[in-house]
Design a protein around this motif. Structure first.
Motif, mmCIF file in Angstrom:
data_model
loop_
_atom_site.group_PDB
_atom_site.id
_atom_site.type_symbol
_atom_site.label_atom_id
_atom_site.label_comp_id
_atom_site.label_asym_id
_atom_site.label_seq_id
_atom_site.Cartn_x
_atom_site.Cartn_y
_atom_site.Cartn_z
ATOM 1 N N ASP A 82 0.807 -1.227 0.000
ATOM 2 C CA ASP A 82 0.000 0.000 0.000
ATOM 3 C C ASP A 82 0.833 1.267 0.000
ATOM 4 N N ASP A 83 2.171 1.169 0.009
ATOM 5 C CA ASP A 83 2.996 2.361 -0.195
ATOM 6 C C ASP A 83 2.795 2.875 -1.613
ATOM 7 N N ALA A 84 2.863 4.185 -1.791
ATOM 8 C CA ALA A 84 2.771 4.776 -3.124
ATOM 9 C C ALA A 84 3.941 4.292 -3.981
ATOM 10 N N PHE A 85 3.638 3.961 -5.236
ATOM 11 C CA PHE A 85 4.660 3.470 -6.157
ATOM 12 C C PHE A 85 5.395 4.661 -6.771
ATOM 13 N N GLN A 86 6.733 4.662 -6.606
ATOM 14 C CA GLN A 86 7.545 5.736 -7.167
ATOM 15 C C GLN A 86 8.752 5.213 -7.941
ATOM 16 N N ASN A 87 9.352 4.144 -7.422
ATOM 17 C CA ASN A 87 10.599 3.644 -7.995
ATOM 18 C C ASN A 87 10.539 2.145 -8.247
ATOM 19 N N ILE A 88 11.410 1.684 -9.134
ATOM 20 C CA ILE A 88 11.729 0.261 -9.172
ATOM 21 C C ILE A 88 13.175 0.129 -8.694
ATOM 22 N N TYR A 89 13.531 -1.071 -8.284
ATOM 23 C CA TYR A 89 14.822 -1.288 -7.645
ATOM 24 C C TYR A 89 15.530 -2.460 -8.314
ATOM 25 N N ALA A 90 16.807 -2.283 -8.600
ATOM 26 C CA ALA A 90 17.632 -3.370 -9.128
ATOM 27 C C ALA A 90 18.499 -3.889 -7.987
ATOM 28 N N VAL A 91 18.419 -5.187 -7.717
ATOM 29 C CA VAL A 91 19.220 -5.778 -6.643
ATOM 30 C C VAL A 91 20.660 -5.872 -7.129
ATOM 31 N N ARG A 92 21.529 -5.133 -6.472
ATOM 32 C CA ARG A 92 22.934 -5.125 -6.876
ATOM 33 C C ARG A 92 23.714 -6.240 -6.181
ATOM 34 N N ALA A 93 23.372 -6.512 -4.942
ATOM 35 C CA ALA A 93 24.004 -7.590 -4.167
ATOM 36 C C ALA A 93 23.054 -7.994 -3.059
ATOM 37 N N GLY A 94 23.144 -9.260 -2.644
ATOM 38 C CA GLY A 94 22.293 -9.733 -1.570
ATOM 39 C C GLY A 94 21.022 -10.373 -2.086
ATOM 40 N N SER A 95 19.986 -10.388 -1.250
ATOM 41 C CA SER A 95 18.753 -11.081 -1.618
ATOM 42 C C SER A 95 17.573 -10.540 -0.820
ATOM 43 N N PHE A 96 16.375 -10.724 -1.396
ATOM 44 C CA PHE A 96 15.139 -10.222 -0.799
ATOM 45 C C PHE A 96 14.050 -11.276 -0.923
ATOM 46 N N LYS A 97 13.045 -11.135 -0.074
ATOM 47 C CA LYS A 97 11.801 -11.878 -0.252
ATOM 48 C C LYS A 97 10.680 -10.864 -0.388
ATOM 49 N N THR A 98 9.653 -11.210 -1.170
ATOM 50 C CA THR A 98 8.437 -10.407 -1.213
ATOM 51 C C THR A 98 7.347 -11.194 -0.520
ATOM 52 N N VAL A 99 6.569 -10.508 0.310
ATOM 53 C CA VAL A 99 5.562 -11.180 1.126
ATOM 54 C C VAL A 99 4.265 -10.387 1.135
ATOM 55 N N VAL A 100 3.164 -11.101 1.288
ATOM 56 C CA VAL A 100 1.862 -10.483 1.532
ATOM 57 C C VAL A 100 1.353 -11.023 2.861
ATOM 58 N N MET A 101 0.565 -10.215 3.552
ATOM 59 C CA MET A 101 0.052 -10.602 4.858
ATOM 60 C C MET A 101 -1.416 -10.974 4.749
ATOM 61 N N HIS A 102 -1.759 -12.128 5.306
ATOM 62 C CA HIS A 102 -3.161 -12.524 5.390
ATOM 63 C C HIS A 102 -3.857 -11.701 6.471
ATOM 64 N N ARG A 103 -5.173 -11.711 6.436
ATOM 65 C CA ARG A 103 -5.934 -10.946 7.428
ATOM 66 C C ARG A 103 -5.679 -11.407 8.847
ATOM 67 N N ASP A 104 -5.344 -12.699 9.008
ATOM 68 C CA ASP A 104 -5.098 -13.216 10.354
ATOM 69 C C ASP A 104 -3.659 -13.002 10.809
ATOM 70 N N GLY A 105 -2.879 -12.267 9.997
ATOM 71 C CA GLY A 105 -1.507 -11.943 10.366
ATOM 72 C C GLY A 105 -0.463 -12.896 9.855
ATOM 73 N N ARG A 106 -0.880 -13.972 9.198
ATOM 74 C CA ARG A 106 0.095 -14.923 8.645
ATOM 75 C C ARG A 106 0.776 -14.330 7.424
ATOM 76 N N GLU A 107 2.045 -14.658 7.284
ATOM 77 C CA GLU A 107 2.848 -14.151 6.168
ATOM 78 C C GLU A 107 2.917 -15.192 5.059
ATOM 79 N N HIS A 108 2.713 -14.749 3.825
ATOM 80 C CA HIS A 108 2.867 -15.643 2.675
ATOM 81 C C HIS A 108 3.958 -15.092 1.758
ATOM 82 N N VAL A 109 4.991 -15.889 1.542
ATOM 83 C CA VAL A 109 6.104 -15.481 0.680
ATOM 84 C C VAL A 109 5.696 -15.671 -0.778
#
Length: 262
Positions: A82-109
């Motif tokens: 829900d953050d406003a979209f302004q930029n895209i990002y190129a991963v230069r080094a390292g790693s990330f996960k993208t997650v969404v949160m369920h209504r009950d607070g559970r995280e889904h990768v």
């Protein structure tokens, strides 16, 4: 399907990105950029995240568009749902996960992203991000203001085609994930996960047979739609069958062909 392994990180001061405004041009900004030692021309991920066939002038223009790389510490977010979209990002080094949160607070990768991958394209459609992007380790990203990228795409054909390929890749990734969750058994999901990771590492010049997982088994299970215990059980089974040698998060593929036949 995007997966993750370890990459060397150069320590720099943390500059928070979450909820920050879009970068603006300021006096001396161009001079500051030229002093940044991590430029596209010297980046090992250039062949993956940059379009091919650029002229020297086009490459220079794209480099001027990209903000200097910034460090994101492990556990920190680049952006949240829900953050406003302004930029895209190129991963230069390292790693990330993208997650969404369920209504009950559970995280889904929903994905794992490594060096050379892009983040943030989920915000293009509605102007807001649909997930959180969280660093799995100390990582670096290059920040690309999207409205400036759009303007340059109209002038640099190779860049426009590259952005289209990135968006198309997101569609393919989501379709592959749906097939993975809808048609494969638990053992096939884990085997496919490891094989895809192996292939992505090979394309980046890393060993396709030995790697260290940066995500937890619980996160792998969340991504694959199975329980943590099932992930552990499948890895143990593959080890008993001589397909893998697993020691904690260290994975060594012993029988690539056998893993493909699972």
């Amino acid at each position: 399907m995007s997966d993750v392994a370890a990459y060397p990180i150069t320590s720099r001061a943390f500059i928070p990105l979450h909820a920050s405004p879009a970068p603006t041009q300021r006096p001396g900004a161009e001079r500051a950029r030229t002093k940044d030692p991590l430029r596209c021309t010297s980046c090992s991920m250039r062949a993956i995240c940059m379009p091919q066939g650029l002229t020297a002038d086009e490459l220079q223009r794209i480099e001027a568009l990209i903000c200097p790389s910034r460090t994101i510490r492990q556990g920190e977010t680049i952006y949240r749902a829900d953050d406003a979209f302004q930029n895209i990002y190129a991963v230069r080094a390292g790693s990330f996960k993208t997650v969404v949160m369920h209504r009950d607070g559970r995280e889904h990768v929903t994905g794992f992203h490594l060096a050379g991958d892009s983040l943030g394209l989920d915000g293009v459609c509605f102007g807001r991000h649909s997930c959180d992007a969280v660093a799995l380790e100390d990582s670096k990203v290059c920040i690309i203001p999207f409205h400036q990228l759009e303007a340059m795409c109209r002038e640099v054909k190779a860049l426009q085609q590259h952005v289209h390929r990135m968006m198309g890749g997101e569609i393919v990734r989501e379709s592959s994930q749906m097939m993975l969750l809808g048609t494969m058994s638990a053992e096939q999901r884990v085997a496919t996960f490891l094989l895809n990771l192996s292939d992505r590492l090979r394309k980046r010049g890393y060993s396709p047979a030995e790697f260290h997982l940066r995500m937890t088994r619980e996160e792998i299970g969340s991504y694959l739609g199975i329980k943590l215990e099932t992930v552990s059980r499948m890895l143990s089974r593959f080890q008993r069958e001589g397909l893998l040698d697993t020691r904690g998060k260290n994975i060594r593929i012993l029988n690539h062909e056998g893993l493909m036949q699972v």
